[in-house]
Design an enzyme around this catalytic site. Structure first.
Site, PDB file in Angstrom:
ATOM      1  N   CYS A   2      42.326  18.964  63.112  1.00 46.01           N
ATOM      2  CA  CYS A   2      43.488  18.181  62.690  1.00 46.01           C
ATOM      3  C   CYS A   2      43.610  18.099  61.177  1.00 46.01           C
ATOM      4  CB  CYS A   2      43.372  16.772  63.240  1.00 46.01           C
ATOM      5  SG  CYS A   2      43.135  16.723  65.008  1.00 46.01           S
ATOM      6  N   ARG A  28      43.091  25.187  59.104  1.00 46.26           N
ATOM      7  CA  ARG A  28      42.186  24.376  59.904  1.00 46.26           C
ATOM      8  C   ARG A  28      42.323  24.660  61.395  1.00 46.26           C
ATOM      9  NH1 ARG A  28      40.964  19.638  56.429  1.00 46.26           N
ATOM     10  NH2 ARG A  28      40.318  18.478  58.236  1.00 46.26           N
ATOM     11  N   TRP A  77      44.632  19.275  66.572  1.00 42.02           N
ATOM     12  CA  TRP A  77      43.780  20.159  67.393  1.00 42.02           C
ATOM     13  C   TRP A  77      43.370  19.304  68.577  1.00 42.02           C
ATOM     14  CZ3 TRP A  77      41.209  25.035  66.282  1.00 42.02           C
ATOM     15  CH2 TRP A  77      40.168  25.339  67.140  1.00 42.02           C
ATOM     16  N   ASN A 103      42.885  11.593  62.539  1.00 34.70           N
ATOM     17  CA  ASN A 103      41.860  12.608  62.810  1.00 34.70           C
ATOM     18  C   ASN A 103      40.625  11.867  63.289  1.00 34.70           C
ATOM     19  OD1 ASN A 103      43.616  14.386  61.665  1.00 34.70           O
ATOM     20  ND2 ASN A 103      42.375  14.835  59.854  1.00 34.70           N
ATOM     21  N   GLY A 104      39.916  12.457  64.237  1.00 33.84           N
ATOM     22  CA  GLY A 104      38.689  11.820  64.718  1.00 33.84           C
ATOM     23  C   GLY A 104      38.821  11.430  66.172  1.00 33.84           C
ATOM     24  N   GLU A 472      18.480  35.544  64.193  1.00 36.72           N
ATOM     25  CA  GLU A 472      19.472  34.810  63.418  1.00 36.72           C
ATOM     26  C   GLU A 472      18.819  33.990  62.304  1.00 36.72           C
ATOM     27  OE1 GLU A 472      22.461  34.947  62.963  1.00 36.72           O
ATOM     28  OE2 GLU A 472      23.130  33.024  62.197  1.00 36.72           O
ATOM     29  N   LYS A 476      19.947  34.526  58.472  1.00 36.70           N
ATOM     30  CA  LYS A 476      20.479  33.425  57.663  1.00 36.70           C
ATOM     31  C   LYS A 476      19.689  33.292  56.376  1.00 36.70           C
ATOM     32  CE  LYS A 476      23.350  32.807  58.900  1.00 36.70           C
ATOM     33  NZ  LYS A 476      24.461  33.124  59.736  1.00 36.70           N
ATOM     34  N   GLU A 479      20.366  36.271  53.945  1.00 32.26           N
ATOM     35  CA  GLU A 479      21.728  36.235  53.388  1.00 32.26           C
ATOM     36  C   GLU A 479      21.869  35.278  52.221  1.00 32.26           C
ATOM     37  OE1 GLU A 479      25.499  36.171  56.100  1.00 32.26           O
ATOM     38  OE2 GLU A 479      23.884  35.145  57.119  1.00 32.26           O
ATOM     39  N   HIS A 495       2.720  45.211  67.733  1.00 31.14           N
ATOM     40  CA  HIS A 495       2.985  46.653  67.813  1.00 31.14           C
ATOM     41  C   HIS A 495       3.344  47.237  66.450  1.00 31.14           C
ATOM     42  CE1 HIS A 495       2.606  46.637  72.142  1.00 31.14           C
ATOM     43  NE2 HIS A 495       3.401  45.572  72.181  1.00 31.14           N
ATOM     44  N   LYS A 594      33.512  36.744  54.163  1.00 34.79           N
ATOM     45  CA  LYS A 594      33.617  35.992  55.417  1.00 34.79           C
ATOM     46  C   LYS A 594      34.137  36.862  56.556  1.00 34.79           C
ATOM     47  CE  LYS A 594      33.268  32.215  57.779  1.00 34.79           C
ATOM     48  NZ  LYS A 594      31.869  31.962  58.192  1.00 34.79           N
TER      49      LYS A 594
HETATM   50  C1  F6R Z   1      26.474  36.130  58.883  1.00 34.39           C
HETATM   51  C2  F6R Z   1      27.836  36.437  59.280  1.00 34.39           C
HETATM   52  C3  F6R Z   1      28.142  37.836  59.652  1.00 34.39           C
HETATM   53  C4  F6R Z   1      29.206  37.855  60.757  1.00 34.39           C
HETATM   54  C5  F6R Z   1      29.653  39.297  61.023  1.00 34.39           C
HETATM   55  C6  F6R Z   1      30.652  39.346  62.145  1.00 34.39           C
HETATM   56  O1  F6R Z   1      26.318  34.792  58.518  1.00 34.39           O
HETATM   57  O2  F6R Z   1      28.678  35.591  59.287  1.00 34.39           O
HETATM   58  O3  F6R Z   1      27.004  38.537  60.036  1.00 34.39           O
HETATM   59  O4  F6R Z   1      28.667  37.309  61.906  1.00 34.39           O
HETATM   60  O5  F6R Z   1      30.230  39.842  59.866  1.00 34.39           O
HETATM   61  O6  F6R Z   1      31.722  38.500  61.887  1.00 34.39           O
HETATM   62  P1  F6R Z   1      32.673  38.011  63.036  1.00 34.39           P
HETATM   63  O7  F6R Z   1      31.918  37.041  63.865  1.00 34.39           O
HETATM   64  O8  F6R Z   1      33.840  37.373  62.333  1.00 34.39           O
HETATM   65  O9  F6R Z   1      33.067  39.212  63.805  1.00 34.39           O
END
Ligand code: F6R
Length: 599
Positions: A2, A28, A77, A103-104, A472, A476, A479, A495, A594
């Site tokens: 929202c 959003r 939303w 919102n909320g 993961e 993380k 990265e 191994h 992103k």
């Molecule tokens: C890592 C990250 C990337 C995405 C990848 C796929 O933090 O965000 O590894 O997961 O680029 O992105 P999507 O999920 O948008 O297909």
């Protein structure tokens, strides 16, 4: 999610200011929108299910009527009730004296609603929000002044809220917040209220961030913030630099940390209306009934880890499933006619994944987009959509969207598996948001991260559904900290990778439960402990792994499929704090974007 915009002092441009503000909040994600303009005698509302264009169309014949100069607008939303015109905000009292955007989630809305209904106030929506205008109306009916009436209403609310309220005949927007962001924009002869700065950024860069429990009265030439008792609160006026991505951190230092903390809410949204615990059923409304004989999950990066997890859960529920790196899918065995191909992508725009899903479609496979992004290319091109409903994620490192993907994959597995649903898993999913909150509130990850911030490398291990979380955890960390980290299946260490293990390479092990798989992972932990590596164990206390660990990061006991989600939160926090201690630009790691739209 929202969005709120409110303004006063914009004169004839009031409506336009509200609609422009709503457009700025578009990122959003929302499923209905509306505005209310308040004049001397009443409040006029126009609201529509769907995108902003539907609202704009509905407004086109109404401009004459909408001549109020104090206004509020909202993008909704859905949480309580479907995205319909009636459930869209603003909500009003029966006489049209009061309009409210929110919102909320108002947790005590049902008891308030019952009480108001008994007193003769009638409701027209299914929302929690609608109690607010009726509470204000009741206070007005009782003789309260408008501001006092709004305060009285707010004082009765439990839960989270960012509220914008207008009352006919009052040249002010009232605002109140608890656990949901709200910011004032201070302009020249006009002032604003919004859930996030971009909504009014084109009009002013002077802002005041409201704190929890505060109340604001915003007029064209003045503004005042008070606490719950009505005492004025001094606020620093901040000047915003022109970079929309720098706004909206709600007091957190980084989007990543904010998004990690948003997970309980994101998961709640992902589950809303989809699990019926009483009947032990999963109902994916927007999703057809499918009984695939096999499932291929295609993804990249973090989403690939979600896919590996999804394959494990599907397989354990009797549906043969396999995860593929989307960019390697071309060389994999083509899907057979009866395979269901699921593109797992938070953005729905990742070129590698899109291309693999398109190839599967060309070969005749039925396809699903499991994504966060409504109207993304993948969502539009696939036969079916399963939205993870995480809300927007701005930090480049995926956090809450990964958690939401794992939940959606659980729902998918429960939905398509033969042999019906699993009440225990459903109950564990229902409890998951609260369990994640417990981890967030009690985690010692910051302390552990500090101790190992100068390590040579970091290794993560896990078995079964914990294995993708180990992958993961390592991704993380690398990265955002630029440190070397690797995730391994716990059984694989001996191994080869064991040769890398030293006293300067902490090993993070995720192990829960007390079955054979847990016992085997503990065996792997002993192997690294014997080679002097520090061990950090993420566990639910049912294993004896603490005996071999230097540190324990605890998680609540839960279903075996759900435990990895909780372990992941501890790993997210470790990564965040290692990177933060090293002073890295956490939200914008070097070389990364992103949404990756090239193959
Ligand atoms: C890592 C990250 C990337 C995405 C990848 C796929 O933090 O965000 O590894 O997961 O680029 O992105 P999507 O999920 O948008 O297909």
């Amino acid at each position: 999610m929202c969005g709120i915009i409110g303004c006063t002092g914009r004169g004839e441009a009031t409506l336009e200011t509200l609609v422009d503000g709503l457009r700025k909040l578009d990122y959003r994600g929302y499923d209905s929108a509306g505005v209310a303009l308040s004049g001397a005698t009443g409040v006029d509302v126009v609201k529509k299910a769907g995108k902003l264009d539907a609202l704009v169309e509905a407004l086109s014949g109404e401009r004459e009527r909408l001549d109020g100069t104090v206004g509020i607008g909202h993008t909704r939303w859905s949480t309580h009730g479907a995205p319909t015109d009636a459930n869209a905000h603003p909500h009003t009292d029966a006489d049209g004296r009061v309009a409210v955007v929110h919102n909320g989630i108002i947790e005590n809305y049902q008891s308030l609603r019952d009480e108001l209904a008994d007193a003769g106030y009638s409701f027209v929506s299914e929302t929690d929000t609608e109690v607010v205008p009726h509470l204000v109306a009741r206070a007005l009916d009782g003789g309260a002044e408008p501001e006092a009436a709004v305060r009285e209403a707010v004082s009765q609310l439990e839960g989270s809220y960012a509220l914008g309220v207008v009352v006919a005949g009052v040249d002010a927007v009232f605002a109140a917040r608890r656990d949901s962001p709200l910011v004032l924009g201070l302009g020249d002869g006009a002032n604003y209220v919004a859930s996030d700065v971009p909504a009014f950024r084109e009009h002013t860069d002077h802002v005041v961030y409201l704190e929890d429990g505060e109340f604001a009265r915003v007029e064209a030439d003045s503004w005042v913030v008070t606490d719950a008792d009505g005492d004025p609160v001094d606020h620093e006026v901040h000047v915003v630099e022109w970079d929309p991505e720098d706004t909206g951190k709600s007091g957190y230092e980084h989007f990543m940390l904010k998004e990690i903390h948003e997970q309980p809410r994101a998961l709640r949204q992902g589950l809303q209306g989809r699990v019926d615990e009483m009947r032990g059923e999963v109902t994916l409304e927007e999703f057809p009934s499918l009984s695939p004989s096999r499932v291929h999950l295609l993804a990249c990066g973090t989403s690939y880890h979600a896919a590996v997890y999804g394959a494990h859960v599907l397989h354990s529920r009797g549906v043969p499933a396999q995860a593929f790196y989307a960019h390697e899918y071309a060389s994999a065995t083509p899907p057979t006619d009866d395979a269901l191909v699921v593109g797992v992508s938070q953005s729905g725009e990742t070129a590698d994944t899109l291309s693999a899903v398109r190839a599967a479609r060309r070969r005749g496979a039925e396809t699903v987009a499991l994504t966060n992004t409504v109207e993304s290319t993948m969502a539009r091109e696939c036969d079916h959509r399963l939205y993870i409903r995480s809300g927007p994620e701005i930090g480049v490192a995926a956090t809450k969207t990964f958690a939401s993907q794992l939940v959606a994959l659980n729902l998918l597995a429960l939905d398509v598996a033969p042999g019906g649903d699993d009440r225990e898993a459903i109950a564990a999913l229902r409890d998951l948001p609260g369990d994640v909150q417990t981890v967030l509130d009690s985690s010692r990850a910051a302390e552990v991260a500090r101790e190992y911030a100068d390590a040579d490398a970091y290794f993560f291990i896990g078995r079964g559904p914990h294995y993708p979380v180990a992958l993961e955890g390592a991704l993380k960390l690398k990265e955002i900290s630029y440190e070397h980290a690797e995730g391994f299946a716990a059984g694989e260490l001996k191994h080869g990778p064991l040769a890398l293990v030293t006293e300067r390479t902490p090993v993070f092990a995720t192990v829960t439960g007390e079955d054979q798989s847990a016992r085997k992972t503990i065996g792997n932990v002993k192997e690294v402990e014997a080679r002097d590596a520090p061990v950090v164990a993420v566990t639910d206390g049912r294993t004896e792994v603490e005996r071999y660990a230097d540190h324990v990061l605890e998680i609540p006991e839960t279903h075996p499929h759900v435990a990895p989600l909780l372990a992941n939160v501890q790993f997210q926090l470790v990564s965040y704090y290692v990177a933060n201690d090293l002073g890295r630009p956490i939200d914008k790691p070097r070389h990364l974007a992103k949404s990756v739209t090239v193959e």
